[in-house]
Design a protein around this motif. Structure first.
Motif, mmCIF file in Angstrom:
data_model
loop_
_atom_site.group_PDB
_atom_site.id
_atom_site.type_symbol
_atom_site.label_atom_id
_atom_site.label_comp_id
_atom_site.label_asym_id
_atom_site.label_seq_id
_atom_site.Cartn_x
_atom_site.Cartn_y
_atom_site.Cartn_z
ATOM 1 N N SER A 56 0.811 -1.212 0.000
ATOM 2 C CA SER A 56 0.000 0.000 0.000
ATOM 3 C C SER A 56 0.844 1.262 0.000
ATOM 4 N N GLY A 57 2.175 1.092 0.168
ATOM 5 C CA GLY A 57 3.063 2.249 0.206
ATOM 6 C C GLY A 57 3.373 2.721 1.610
ATOM 7 N N SER A 58 2.816 2.050 2.617
ATOM 8 C CA SER A 58 3.065 2.433 4.007
ATOM 9 C C SER A 58 4.418 1.888 4.458
#
Length: 208
Positions: free
Chosen positions: A199-201
């Protein structure tokens, strides 16, 4: 249009060999274009000046270009096509293998069904596509993009393309699977190390 040993242009042709022998009907010896045909005199074609066609059913339209093998085409100036059913249409391009295409200037395609459409690009393996300028792609059935410098494809078909590894021209990389390290990770020149999920976290971030 066929010839024995050499090709002719549309303005100058001769029915006589240099040694004075008569050519067969339908075959002409060139006097100005300096192109060459060998082996398959019925189907090989060489229309580019200083071009060379050998093997079977090969076509050379580019200036100072060379085609060999079976059903190959060298239409770009100073290009080289070899193998089976390959096309070198970019200037200074080179193709080899089977069903490969190098359509951009200075490009190179090899392997099976690969395409090099970016300037100065290289595609190898199976059905890979190098669409970015100065890009190299290997593996099989990659997802094409124009931002990566290097791609390893891991897809299984034209309708199921995927990448195992990518690195861009800034040095940023992407791995589809796990990364195993048998040694230290050194951060130099103020570099940071971070790990993100899909998710890019951020999962882990280390600042040097």
């Amino acid at each position: 249009y066929t010839g024995v040993g050499h090709w002719y242009d549309s303005y100058t042709k001769s029915k006589t060999y240099a040694n004075g022998l008569e050519c067969p009907d339908g075959v002409y010896f060139p006097t100005t274009s300096y192109a060459e045909i060998f082996n398959d005199y019925t189907h090989n074609v060489a229309t580019g000046i200083f071009s060379h066609s050998e093997g079977k059913q090969n076509t050379v339209n580019g200036e100072a270009s060379h085609a060999e093998g079976y059903i190959t085409t060298a239409s770009g100036n100073y290009s080289h096509a070899e193998g089976y059913n390959t096309t070198a249409s970019g200037a200074y391009s080179h193709v080899e293998g089977s069903g490969t295409t190098a359509s951009a200037n200075y490009s190179h395609a090899e392997g099976n069904g690969t395409t090099a459409s970016g300037i100065g690009s290289h595609s190898g393996g199976c059905h890979t596509i190098a669409s970015g300028s100065y890009q190299t792609v290997i593996g099989q059935y990659n997802v094409a993009d124009t931002r990566s410098a290097f791609i390893i494809g891991r897809g299984t078909s034209d309708t199921s393309r995927a990448n195992a590894f990518e690195v861009d021209f800034y040095g940023n990389s992407y791995n589809a699977g796990d990364v195993s390290l048998d040694g230290d990770v050194l951060l130099v020149n103020g570099a940071d190390l971070s790990f993100k999920d899909s998710s890019g976290s951020y999962k882990i971030a280390v600042t040097h």
